[in-house]
Design an enzyme around this catalytic site. Structure first.
Site, PDB file in Angstrom:
ATOM      1  N   CYS A 194       5.296  34.632   9.916  1.00  0.00           N
ATOM      2  CA  CYS A 194       5.403  35.134  11.195  1.00  0.00           C
ATOM      3  C   CYS A 194       6.116  36.213  11.266  1.00  0.00           C
ATOM      4  CB  CYS A 194       5.231  34.027  12.135  1.00  0.00           C
ATOM      5  SG  CYS A 194       3.924  32.735  11.942  1.00  0.00           S
ATOM      6  N   HIS A 231      -1.193  36.920  10.524  1.00  0.00           N
ATOM      7  CA  HIS A 231      -1.460  36.984   8.944  1.00  0.00           C
ATOM      8  C   HIS A 231      -2.769  35.806   8.861  1.00  0.00           C
ATOM      9  CE1 HIS A 231       0.815  33.003   9.329  1.00  0.00           C
ATOM     10  NE2 HIS A 231       1.772  33.662   9.845  1.00  0.00           N
TER      11      HIS A 231
END
Length: 540
Positions: free
Chosen positions: A76, A344
């Site tokens: 992240c 992602h």
């Protein structure tokens, strides 16, 4: 294979003169979900497929879908750093969660704020302050992450960690366990996988949406700019009822199988990093309390987790629909740029892996849908196959607001695609990076016999070939046409030696062309400071 420098960025593309006026087109909604796979987007046809998502399907019909969009880094922290600064990880150097960002780097919120907008934040940015400018005792260094400067924080899952949300639950009568995160621990383990204890109206997705709608409603007569971040479908994979049972496993895509224990040298799972990752990733990171390794989960358990993941997606879609309905009712839908993307992806059992700390497309391929209310009608619903990257999001939004793109940005605006145009000289590959070092535990370093500086990989993902370069381990090469699931490594095959060399050279050229050049266009001269040969200082 062409395009040795990896294609265009803002330094070699002139912004088109559209002759437009942006009067009345002041709103921006940037929706960032967490861990959403790009191949789990709405799809038509029979057979196993991801869930239908009506709100996203509407955005796709009314906007532009970028089919080959890739996050630039995982996890992240690095990914959000690239998304919100427009920079490759090799330049911003936020290579892991909790790694600080250099204080001189600007971000999307700061750039927008400079124009008089008030960029608001729901969610999180996974940022850490520069220790050269911040006391070491600052409490933010003890948290999962903090909020980037420039943003007005409305509802945050960071700074401090999840406390706003847990306080919301307590105020609404939810009896939290001693460790509040155990609210997502299945009571009967992974076998039964019951619904989350939090009711749907109090879920973190509902809470974030409520905060977003409160802000949009309060600023109805003023321009607004909102980063709406959702934590889901990030694990733990446990959806509230009724989302936990909406998707039967036999109606969902099955995971990509992995050859047992990397049975032969040509199998990608035989790679030392992949083998180490499978041997160390815990199931409890994805289902709280689950014993053993994620790689050892049986097929039924993996499919149950996929069902929960799909349920969390559907929940987000329902709440995104609430936001779109509000914009419809108030008439703001036609003066609001809407961007939907993720930080992602998620392996979700492919190759018996979970998470995002790998080279596979499932970890980096993410959705991107841009609904530009200015786009001509005949460009609506367009699907773009050009390679795009998370670093393009910041330049796109700034371009839409007629703001200059900072020199630090490695990406380029996508608005021309949204207008239905063909962009000459665009990049012909995507690039992404992963740093798997851990200076605290040195787990990967010890297991793989590497120094921390050698625990990294960079990827060139082209139309046909995908090349993975490890700093201290053997490379990988895949033919993505013949082998779209990345099961057969060709790097050691003599017949593909020239392809591997060409890919490695292109990757090196990309890094040279995009290495940090914040000051390289400046020059001192007898007359003073210049930029691109233009005098900007008198020297006095």
């Amino acid at each position: 294979m062409t395009g040795a420098t990896g294609g265009m960025g803002p330094r070699n593309m002139q912004r088109p003169d559209t002759g437009r006026s942006d009067e009345g087109l002041a709103n921006v909604l940037l929706v960032v979900v967490d861990q959403w796979r790009g191949d789990w987007m709405p799809a038509d046809g029979d057979g196993p497929r991801p869930p239908r998502l009506p709100a996203l399907e509407r955005l796709m019909r009314e906007g532009t879908t970028f089919r080959r969009h890739y996050a630039q880094a995982t996890p992240c922290g690095p990914s959000r750093a690239s998304l919100l600064t427009g920079m490759y990880a090799m330049n911003h150097r936020v290579v892991q969660n909790r790694v600080p960002m250099a204080g001189h780097i600007t971000n999307l919120g700061q750039e927008v704020r400079s124009t008089g907008h008030m960029p608001a934040l729901v969610g999180y940015t996974s940022w850490m302050p520069d220790p050269r400018m911040t006391p070491a005792g600052d409490p933010r260094y003890r948290m999962l992450g903090a909020n980037m400067p420039g943003w007005t924080v409305l509802a945050s899952l960071e700074e401090p960690d999840f406390e706003q949300y847990f306080g919301h639950l307590r105020r609404n009568g939810v009896d939290l366990p001693e460790d509040p995160f155990d609210i997502w621990r299945p009571a009967d383990g992974i076998a039964s996988q019951p619904a989350a204890a939090v009711p749907r109206q109090l879920s973190d997705t509902a809470w974030a949406t409520d905060a977003a709608l409160d802000h949009i409603t309060a600023r109805r007569r003023q321009p607004w700019f909102l980063h709406l971040g959702y934590w889901r479908p990030h694990p733990p994979f446990l959806a509230p009822a009724p989302y936990d049972r909406l998707h039967a496993p036999d109606r969902l895509p099955a995971p990509v199988a992995r050859d047992a224990a990397g049975a032969h040298a040509g199998c990608a799972s035989a790679h030392p990093y992949q083998a180490w990752l499978a041997a160390t990733t815990r199931a409890s990171d994805f289902v709280q309390g689950a014993p053993g390794l994620a790689a050892d989960l049986d097929d039924a358990a993996v499919m149950r987790l996929r069902g929960q993941y799909a349920g969390l997606m559907t929940e987000i879609d329902d709440h995104l629909g609430r936001v779109l309905d509000h914009l419809d009712r108030t008439g703001e839908i036609d003066r609001t740029l809407i961007v939907f993307t993720s930080d992602h992806g998620e392996m979700l059992g492919d190759h018996r892996l979970f998470g995002k700390l790998t080279h596979h497309d499932a970890a980096f391929h993410v959705p991107l849908v841009v609904r530009d209310p200015r786009a001509p009608c005949d460009a609506r619903g367009r699907v773009v196959d050009a390679f795009t990257e998370s670093v393009d999001v910041m330049p796109t939004i700034l371009d839409w607001l007629d703001l200059p793109v900072p020199m630090q940005c490695d990406g380029a605006s996508l608005l021309a695609f949204c207008r239905g145009e063909t962009v000459a000289g665009w990049r012909d590959a995507a690039h992404f990076e992963l740093d798997f070092s851990d200076p605290v535990t040195s787990a990967a370093e010890r297991a793989l016999g590497l120094s921390s500086d050698l625990c990294g990989l960079a990827v060139l993902r082209g139309q046909r070939f995908k090349y993975v370069h490890f700093a201290g381990l053997p490379p990988l090469l895949f033919d993505m046409v013949a082998d779209p699931h990345e099961r057969r490594d060709l790097a050691g095959d003599p017949d593909y030696a020239a392809v591997a060399l060409d890919c490695a050279q292109r990757l090196l050229s990309w890094r040279i062309a995009h290495a940090d050049r914040s000051l390289t266009r400046y020059r001192g001269s007898p007359d003073g400071l210049t930029i691109d040969g233009r005098l900007i200082g008198t020297g006095s």
